[in-house]
Design a protein around this motif. Structure first.
Motif, short mmCIF file in Angstrom:
data_model
loop_
_atom_site.label_atom_id
_atom_site.label_comp_id
_atom_site.label_asym_id
_atom_site.label_seq_id
_atom_site.Cartn_x
_atom_site.Cartn_y
_atom_site.Cartn_z
N ASP B 301 0.73 -1.29 0.13
CA ASP B 301 0.10 0.13 -0.09
C ASP B 301 0.90 1.26 0.05
OD1 ASP B 301 1.05 -0.37 2.48
OD2 ASP B 301 -0.93 -0.08 3.49
N ARG B 302 2.03 1.22 -0.16
CA ARG B 302 3.02 1.98 -0.34
C ARG B 302 3.14 2.98 -1.43
NH1 ARG B 302 6.51 -1.71 1.52
NH2 ARG B 302 7.79 -1.60 -0.43
N PHE B 303 2.54 2.47 -2.64
CA PHE B 303 2.21 3.30 -3.65
C PHE B 303 1.23 2.67 -4.87
CE2 PHE B 303 5.76 0.19 -4.44
CZ PHE B 303 5.41 -0.63 -5.45
N LYS B 304 0.60 3.20 -5.65
CA LYS B 304 -0.19 2.52 -6.69
C LYS B 304 0.54 2.10 -8.07
CE LYS B 304 -3.80 2.99 -4.30
NZ LYS B 304 -4.88 4.23 -4.28
N GLY B 305 -0.01 1.21 -8.51
CA GLY B 305 0.88 0.60 -9.76
C GLY B 305 2.00 -0.66 -9.50
N VAL B 306 2.60 -0.48 -10.67
CA VAL B 306 3.59 -1.78 -10.63
C VAL B 306 4.91 -1.22 -10.65
CG1 VAL B 306 4.27 -3.99 -11.59
CG2 VAL B 306 1.85 -3.37 -11.68
N ARG B 307 5.78 -1.69 -9.82
CA ARG B 307 7.10 -1.38 -9.75
C ARG B 307 8.05 -2.72 -9.81
NH1 ARG B 307 7.70 3.99 -5.83
NH2 ARG B 307 5.86 5.02 -6.55
N LEU B 308 9.08 -2.67 -10.61
CA LEU B 308 10.08 -3.71 -10.89
C LEU B 308 11.23 -3.41 -10.21
CD1 LEU B 308 10.62 -6.60 -12.49
CD2 LEU B 308 11.72 -5.31 -14.18
N LYS B 309 11.56 -4.20 -9.18
CA LYS B 309 13.03 -4.05 -8.70
C LYS B 309 14.07 -4.70 -9.52
CE LYS B 309 12.06 -2.40 -4.24
NZ LYS B 309 12.43 -0.97 -3.86
N THR B 310 14.77 -4.13 -10.15
CA THR B 310 15.69 -4.64 -11.26
C THR B 310 16.90 -5.14 -10.67
OG1 THR B 310 17.14 -2.62 -11.48
CG2 THR B 310 14.99 -2.87 -12.92
N LYS B 311 17.70 -6.22 -11.52
CA LYS B 311 18.84 -6.95 -10.68
C LYS B 311 20.00 -6.15 -10.44
CE LYS B 311 17.89 -10.99 -13.59
NZ LYS B 311 17.99 -11.84 -14.90
N ILE B 312 19.90 -5.10 -11.18
CA ILE B 312 21.12 -4.26 -10.51
C ILE B 312 20.80 -3.14 -9.72
CG2 ILE B 312 22.20 -4.42 -12.98
CD1 ILE B 312 20.82 -1.62 -13.88
N GLY B 313 19.20 -3.39 -9.07
CA GLY B 313 19.30 -2.58 -7.89
C GLY B 313 18.33 -1.27 -8.18
#
Lengths: 330, 330
Positions: B301-313
């Motif tokens: 619930d910290r944000f809306k939408g979709v975020r990808l944590k990438t391999k490189i950080g």
């Protein structure tokens, strides 16, 4: 034959060959084998009919409808003649790149209106888009499910039973033919495309009603031939009793078509016990879609197959459609 | 926009626009509005799921399957992720004139085998034939109905829930891409095309399983975006947890594809309550189709939408597919 030909999709003898030699060879599911317009299935205690048809009519707009209207009526009618009250439809669209969105909107609007007038809900759908030249504007598939209220079967059909048609034959075929603009004729013929459930469901209560079918691809003649095979009986049709619009007859004469082999999209053939025939006819004629209903034939055990007593007093044997005079009629 | 474009069928943002601006405007049926993979309907006391899809994949044969296998798996999977046990399929074929009958036979055989392996029956069908240049060999529509055993809903999805994928992503997309022979690469990638009911139905009994979806057109990213909108939540995906075959990654790098947007035909995304996540994962891994299952993300619930944590950080925002890098994938 090594390749698929147009006539494999005509609903005639090549279609039958394909079904028997390929489809039923592998798809040996019990419910499919009956080859009725709808399958009879069961979920828990509910008796359900399921059917599907793809609509590739050319042109996709024609006097009296469009492929959207056709896709609702065809599936509603297949469920109805199977003794079911149509309930739910699925809608699968294949659209050609470049189709004006306004035209798609028109088709969707017609689908919604037709479904509402037939009392069915479109509950699920899918749209695919293919490149230009990989479709002909739009193809529509509908599958439908309904609640079975009555079990019709060709096994109940017996010598002496009468055959009723619910109106004029060949209208859809001629409307499509004229809409193709290959012929320079200004003759107003509209497709008979209509949902038949409000006409036919009230007949489910009449015991003498034994069997129904909507004569689409292949027309009245093809349905009669199929019935004579399934019921292992003979059928006599009386040409002078079969209602054909004057305009339809005129175009048939011009183009060499036989109205008995032309598609209908808002008509049914009904086999009824003689004792209930007048009652059924009366009920049909009270409905706007059944005003021109007529008894057009009878079941007999004197021969096998279908014979037409012609207007001029002769007799003609009717067989399955060999080749399709008018492909992509639906 | 005035005309239909290929991207209207991609399952991305233009598809969404079409659905909202045209389909739902007219087809305002209660059961359709939910826009789930299957509609929830009722006949008498039976709770039934109904779904449909047309399959226009190009080429119609590819490593790991053909359009026949796809047409059974896709519909079986849509029913399954809706909490239903798939039961019956309809089959609507549109065939191009000139298709070798042997090839049609091969497709029908595959359909029968796949249906039998998935425990569903093909109960009704229809075949239309169109002229050369009005189809691309064969298009197949299946509609399916199943018995609802469990009601999944995005409303139950809450912060802290975890997201599981049942195996490697992007296999189908890459298999099709390579099968088009536009690229001169000899890399063996098979489509993951498979019926998922034997993998997923056993999870229906686990209370913590809240929601499922098969990431077909538009891939994992598109499904995640849709879920975040429906559940009004944020989703974090961890790139290093998402299983991708080495060969798929290799081709993606070469062609500039993102595996998260590529179609899968034998995978599911599952949202599960944290407390049941390990139990679900264990059950999935015991099944041949779920061996590579992994927890790949979480609801927040910290944000809306979709975020990808990438391999490189780093962090990348994922959105709906704007345009289709690979049309006619299914």
């Amino acid at each position: 034959m090594e390749k698929i030909e147009i006539a494999h999709g005509s609903g005639g003898s090549l279609t039958k060959e394909l079904i028997e030699n390929i489809f039923l060879k592998y798809l040996d599911f019990e419910e499919l084998k009956s080859l009725q317009d709808s399958a009879y299935i069961r979920i828990n205690s509910s008796k359900i009919a399921m059917t599907t048809d793809s609509y590739v009519v050319k042109p996709y707009k024609f006097p009296g409808g469009n492929t959207g209207k056709l896709s609702v009526c065809g599936t509603v009618n297949d469920l109805t003649v199977s003794g079911a009250v149509p309930k739910f439809l699925s809608l699968g669209l294949i659209v050609e790149e470049g189709l004006p969105i306004k035209e798609l909107e028109e088709i969707i609007k017609t689908i919604a209106e037709t479904a509402k007038s037939a009392g069915v809900s479109v509950v699920t759908g899918d749209t695919k888009v293919v490149e230009q030249g990989k479709c002909d504007r739009i193809y529509i598939n509908t599958a439908g499910i309904g609640e079975i209220k009555r079990t019709f079967s060709s096994e109940k059909v017996k010598p002496g039973d009468l055959i009723i048609v619910t109106g004029t034959v060949g209208d859809h075929g001629i409307a499509i033919s004229l809409a193709r603009e290959e012929f320079d004729m200004e003759i107003p013929v509209e497709s008979d495309c209509a949902p038949l459930n409000s006409l036919l469901v009230p007949l489910f209560d009449i015991e003498g009603v034994k069997w129904m079918r909507d004569p689409t691809r292949g027309g009245v003649a093809t349905v009669a031939v199929e019935l004579s095979e399934m019921a292992d009986c003979g059928i006599t049709l009386f040409e002078d009793k079969i209602p054909v619009k004057e305009s339809v007859n005129f175009v048939c004469d011009m183009l060499g078509y036989d109205p008995l082999y032309l598609a209908n999209e808002g008509k049914a053939l009904i086999v009824v016990d003689k004792k209930d025939a007048e009652k059924v006819l009366k009920k049909l004629k009270e409905h706007p879609l059944g005003k021109e209903s007529a008894i057009i034939g009878e079941i007999t055990d004197r021969f096998k197959g279908v014979r037409l007593k012609t207007k001029i007093g002769g007799e003609r044997i009717l067989d399955l459609l060999e080749d399709d005079p008018l492909p992509r009629i639906c």
